[in-house]
Structure formats: structure tokens, C-alpha cells
Design an enzyme around this catalytic site. Structure first.
Site, PDB file in Angstrom:
ATOM      1  N   LYS A 138       0.901  -1.309  -0.043  1.00 29.47           N
ATOM      2  CA  LYS A 138       0.051   0.077   0.149  1.00 29.47           C
ATOM      3  C   LYS A 138       0.829   1.339  -0.123  1.00 29.47           C
ATOM      4  CE  LYS A 138      -1.991  -1.053   3.913  1.00 29.47           C
ATOM      5  NZ  LYS A 138      -1.213  -2.438   4.293  1.00 29.47           N
ATOM      6  N   ARG A 194      -9.853   0.878   8.433  1.00 29.35           N
ATOM      7  CA  ARG A 194      -9.476  -0.485   8.738  1.00 29.35           C
ATOM      8  C   ARG A 194     -10.347  -1.463   9.553  1.00 29.35           C
ATOM      9  NH1 ARG A 194      -3.587   0.321   8.767  1.00 29.35           N
ATOM     10  NH2 ARG A 194      -2.452  -1.587   9.246  1.00 29.35           N
ATOM     11  N   ARG A 238      11.570  -4.827   5.104  1.00 29.83           N
ATOM     12  CA  ARG A 238      11.093  -3.616   4.743  1.00 29.83           C
ATOM     13  C   ARG A 238      12.148  -2.552   5.663  1.00 29.83           C
ATOM     14  NH1 ARG A 238       5.301  -1.883   5.375  1.00 29.83           N
ATOM     15  NH2 ARG A 238       5.046  -2.921   7.439  1.00 29.83           N
ATOM     16  N   ARG A 271      14.135   0.923  10.583  1.00 30.34           N
ATOM     17  CA  ARG A 271      13.086  -0.084  10.597  1.00 30.34           C
ATOM     18  C   ARG A 271      12.138   0.055  11.580  1.00 30.34           C
ATOM     19  NH1 ARG A 271      15.120  -4.592   7.433  1.00 30.34           N
ATOM     20  NH2 ARG A 271      17.306  -4.061   6.417  1.00 30.34           N
ATOM     21  N   ARG A 314      -0.534  -8.908  13.606  1.00 31.70           N
ATOM     22  CA  ARG A 314      -1.077  -7.931  12.783  1.00 31.70           C
ATOM     23  C   ARG A 314      -1.953  -8.645  11.473  1.00 31.70           C
ATOM     24  NH1 ARG A 314       4.396  -5.288  11.548  1.00 31.70           N
ATOM     25  NH2 ARG A 314       3.332  -4.130   9.710  1.00 31.70           N
TER      26      ARG A 314
HETATM   27  P1  ADP Z   1       2.247  -1.922   3.329  1.00 38.42           P
HETATM   28  O1  ADP Z   1       2.216  -0.179   3.170  1.00 38.42           O
HETATM   29  O2  ADP Z   1       1.107  -2.282   2.587  1.00 38.42           O
HETATM   30  O3  ADP Z   1       2.436  -2.403   4.692  1.00 38.42           O
HETATM   31  P2  ADP Z   1       4.869  -1.635   1.983  1.00 38.42           P
HETATM   32  O4  ADP Z   1       4.372  -0.628   0.611  1.00 38.42           O
HETATM   33  O5  ADP Z   1       5.400  -0.862   2.976  1.00 38.42           O
HETATM   34  O6  ADP Z   1       3.427  -2.394   2.722  1.00 38.42           O
HETATM   35  O7  ADP Z   1       5.707  -2.977   1.387  1.00 38.42           O
HETATM   36  C1  ADP Z   1       6.108  -3.898   2.340  1.00 38.42           C
HETATM   37  C2  ADP Z   1       7.628  -4.144   1.830  1.00 38.42           C
HETATM   38  O8  ADP Z   1       7.499  -4.831   0.742  1.00 38.42           O
HETATM   39  C3  ADP Z   1       8.489  -2.978   1.289  1.00 38.42           C
HETATM   40  O9  ADP Z   1       9.833  -3.211   1.661  1.00 38.42           O
HETATM   41  C4  ADP Z   1       8.516  -2.869  -0.091  1.00 38.42           C
HETATM   42  O10 ADP Z   1       9.500  -2.378  -0.561  1.00 38.42           O
HETATM   43  C5  ADP Z   1       8.064  -4.182  -0.473  1.00 38.42           C
HETATM   44  N1  ADP Z   1       7.127  -4.542  -1.563  1.00 38.42           N
HETATM   45  C6  ADP Z   1       5.997  -3.630  -2.078  1.00 38.42           C
HETATM   46  N2  ADP Z   1       5.535  -4.035  -3.067  1.00 38.42           N
HETATM   47  C7  ADP Z   1       6.044  -5.002  -3.430  1.00 38.42           C
HETATM   48  C8  ADP Z   1       5.927  -6.210  -4.588  1.00 38.42           C
HETATM   49  N3  ADP Z   1       4.943  -5.893  -5.557  1.00 38.42           N
HETATM   50  N4  ADP Z   1       6.850  -7.131  -4.642  1.00 38.42           N
HETATM   51  C9  ADP Z   1       7.919  -7.118  -4.053  1.00 38.42           C
HETATM   52  N5  ADP Z   1       8.170  -6.281  -3.051  1.00 38.42           N
HETATM   53  C10 ADP Z   1       7.279  -5.409  -2.504  1.00 38.42           C
HETATM   54  P1  ADP Z   2       0.924  -1.999   8.066  1.00 39.31           P
HETATM   55  O1  ADP Z   2       2.274  -2.004   7.275  1.00 39.31           O
HETATM   56  O2  ADP Z   2       0.646  -3.118   8.898  1.00 39.31           O
HETATM   57  O3  ADP Z   2      -0.127  -1.685   6.793  1.00 39.31           O
HETATM   58  P2  ADP Z   2       0.448   0.604   9.168  1.00 39.31           P
HETATM   59  O4  ADP Z   2       1.765   1.499   9.002  1.00 39.31           O
HETATM   60  O5  ADP Z   2      -0.527   0.808   8.162  1.00 39.31           O
HETATM   61  O6  ADP Z   2       1.068  -0.737   8.931  1.00 39.31           O
HETATM   62  O7  ADP Z   2      -0.024   0.502  10.602  1.00 39.31           O
HETATM   63  C1  ADP Z   2       0.741   0.449  11.765  1.00 39.31           C
HETATM   64  C2  ADP Z   2      -0.155   0.275  12.878  1.00 39.31           C
HETATM   65  O8  ADP Z   2      -0.764   1.528  13.377  1.00 39.31           O
HETATM   66  C3  ADP Z   2      -1.107  -0.878  12.950  1.00 39.31           C
HETATM   67  O9  ADP Z   2      -0.580  -1.926  13.359  1.00 39.31           O
HETATM   68  C4  ADP Z   2      -1.944  -0.217  13.835  1.00 39.31           C
HETATM   69  O10 ADP Z   2      -1.712  -0.428  15.227  1.00 39.31           O
HETATM   70  C5  ADP Z   2      -1.973   1.122  13.634  1.00 39.31           C
HETATM   71  N1  ADP Z   2      -3.027   1.780  12.960  1.00 39.31           N
HETATM   72  C6  ADP Z   2      -2.458   2.192  11.679  1.00 39.31           C
HETATM   73  N2  ADP Z   2      -3.553   2.507  10.887  1.00 39.31           N
HETATM   74  C7  ADP Z   2      -4.807   2.298  11.927  1.00 39.31           C
HETATM   75  C8  ADP Z   2      -6.270   2.515  11.528  1.00 39.31           C
HETATM   76  N3  ADP Z   2      -6.886   2.880  10.554  1.00 39.31           N
HETATM   77  N4  ADP Z   2      -6.953   1.792  12.706  1.00 39.31           N
HETATM   78  C9  ADP Z   2      -6.247   1.448  13.766  1.00 39.31           C
HETATM   79  N5  ADP Z   2      -5.058   1.550  13.886  1.00 39.31           N
HETATM   80  C10 ADP Z   2      -4.289   1.784  12.900  1.00 39.31           C
END
Ligand code: ADP
Ligand code: ADP
Ligand code: ZN
Length: 216
Positions: free
Chosen positions: A13, A88, A127, A160, A172
Site C-alpha cells: 500500500k 481498517r 522492509r 526499520r 497483525r
Molecule cells: P504496506 O504499506 O502495505 O504495509 P509496503 O508498501 O511498505 O506495504 O511494502 C512492504 C515491503 O515490501 C516494502 O519493503 C516494499 O519495498 C516491498 N514491496 C512492496 N510491493 C512489493 C511487490 N509488489 N513485490 C515485492 N516487494 C514489494
Molecule cells: P501496515 O504495514 O501493517 O499496513 P501501518 O503503518 O498501516 O502498517 O500501521 C501500523 C500500525 O498502526 C497498525 O498495526 C495499527 O496498530 C496502527 N494503525 C494504523 N492505521 C490504523 C487504523 N486505521 N486503525 C487502527 N489502527 C491503525
């Protein structure tokens, strides 16, 4: 253009949101980033959120709804925005609809990124982000062009997340399936859901999203 990016932790995302920001010039509203900023600044919200986030649970609906509702009133959201990691829960989804209706706005398009659990664990474990500008990277899948130097801002400092460890990932994912995955049916029933194969490589996912955006 108003979008919701929906998908489990590590689905991509944030990565895709950063690209949409650059291509379409609308801001990324990541509740995760906003909450981490509140934790770093040790605000009241940050103090309440920290333990919950570390445990892989959800921060209360009340807190995140308040944060988002304030944020979408900012002038840079006038032409649209990307909601990344919000809503969420079903309560947050209803609140989103009401918030937008109060502004005379329709529901956003929801783009669901579908990714298998085993892959999510690897993505989260690898990540990291630039400590200066927040650009996202991955140990194997998305390295900076020059090792140790951020492509975007040239910084050599990276970080990280404390919750990106294998134990918290399990919690999660459970939270995601229990609280968030019902939103897929919710938006499907409203005719707003578009699903993308998030298992594909990053550029392919971006291209698939662009195909959806081109039709809006
Ligand atoms: P989210 O925001 O949904 O938690 P991230 O965008 O942070 O996920 O992606 C998680 C990790 O996976 C990051 O380190 C990113 O560089 C990597 N990543 C994201 N999309 C892809 C993909 N399509 N294929 C491989 N690695 C990916
Ligand atoms: P992810 O990589 O899991 O998609 P986020 O960066 O979106 O991680 O979220 C990290 C943490 O922040 C979640 O595990 C949760 O504890 C909190 N959080 C983020 N967005 C929300 C939301 N919309 N509602 C409740 N908690 C949230
Ligand atoms: Zn940077």
C-alpha cells in the site's frame, strides 16, 4: 481523485501510494505514518497508541477517525487524496462515508492489493525506509540504486519499524483478517471495489493500478 488502498500489512500500500503521489499529485494519508509521528513526538495520542501498535493491535476507532477527519480538511486534500491503511474497521468505514458525505463527496474508489500470507512475512521482514524522507525500500525487492544512499534525497540514514518483526507480524495478520478483511465485502457490495494482484512485481502492480485510475 479519492482512493482507498486496502490490503494486509506488507501488501504494498505504502509503496504504491508513494508512486500515485508522484504521478497524480495528490497526498498520501497514511494513518500508520501519522500515528508513528505522534509516538515520536510523544503526544497524548502517541502515548496511548504506542503499546497497541507494538502488539500488532488496532488503535481505537475514535483516535484514528479524529486524525483523518482533521487531515482531510487541509487545503492539500481539496483535489483528492489516497487513504493508506484507513479505514481498517467497519466503524471506520462508516465514519469515512459520513465524513465525505458531510463535504458533499462520494465514496472513494477502493483498490484492494491481494497478497498471500507467506509473501507478506518476507516483505515485512525486509522492509526499511529512509529516515529523512520516508521513501520505502526492501532488502531484496527494492534496493536503492546506490547501496546505502536514498534515491530520492541522498540521505544515508535508514530505519526499520519496531513492529516489523516476525512475532508481531502474526498478530497483525490476525488483526487484519478479523477486523479489516470484512471491508472487502462491504466495498464490493457498494460497487466500489477494484482488486489488483499484489503478488506481481512492483512495476506491474503500479501499471495495473494506473489502468484502474485511467477509467475513473
Ligand atoms: P504496506 O504499506 O502495505 O504495509 P509496503 O508498501 O511498505 O506495504 O511494502 C512492504 C515491503 O515490501 C516494502 O519493503 C516494499 O519495498 C516491498 N514491496 C512492496 N510491493 C512489493 C511487490 N509488489 N513485490 C515485492 N516487494 C514489494
Ligand atoms: P501496515 O504495514 O501493517 O499496513 P501501518 O503503518 O498501516 O502498517 O500501521 C501500523 C500500525 O498502526 C497498525 O498495526 C495499527 O496498530 C496502527 N494503525 C494504523 N492505521 C490504523 C487504523 N486505521 N486503525 C487502527 N489502527 C491503525
Ligand atoms: Zn530519502
Amino acid at each position: 481523485m479519492r482512493l482507498i488502498l486496502l490490503g494486509p500489512p506488507g501488501a504494498g500500500k505504502g509503496t504504491q501510494a508513494q508512486r500515485i503521489v508522484e504521478t497524480h499529485g495528490i497526498p498520501q494519508l497514511s494513518t500508520g505514518d501519522m500515528l508513528r509521528a505522534a509516538v515520536a513526538a510523544q503526544t497524548e495520542v502517541g502515548k496511548r497508541a504506542k503499546a497497541v501498535m507494538d502488539a500488532g493491535k488496532l488503535v481505537s476507532d475514535e483516535i484514528v477517525i479524529a486524525i483523518v477527519s482533521e487531515r482531510i480538511d487541509q487545503p492539500d486534500c481539496a483535489n483528492g487524496f489516497i487513504l493508506d491503511g484507513f479505514p481498517r474497521t467497519l466503524v471506520q468505514a462508516d465514519a469515512t462515508e459520513q465524513m465525505l458525505a458531510a463535504k458533499g463527496l462520494d465514496l472513494p474508489t477502493v483498490i484492494e492489493l491481494k497478497v498471500d500470507d507467506e509473501v507478506l512475512t518476507e516483505r515485512i521482514a525486509g522492509r526499511y525506509t529512509c529516515a529523512n524522507c520516508g521513501t520505502g525500500y526492501h532488502d531484496d525487492n527494492l534496493k536503492p540504486k546506490v547501496e546505502g544512499v536514498c534515491d530520492k534525497c541522498g540521505s544515508t540514514h535508514f530505519k526499520r519499524r519496531p513492529d516489523d518483526n516476525r512475532d508481531t507480524v502474526v498478530a497483525r495478520l490476525q488483526t487484519y483478517y478479523k477486523e479489516t478483511s470484512p471491508l472487502i465485502g462491504y466495498y464490493y457490495a457498494k460497487g466500489k471495489l477494484q482488486s489488483v494482484d499484489g503478488m506481481a512485481d512492483i512495476d506491474t502492480v503500479t501499471a495495473d493500478i494506473e489502468k484502474i485510475l485511467a477509467k475513473l
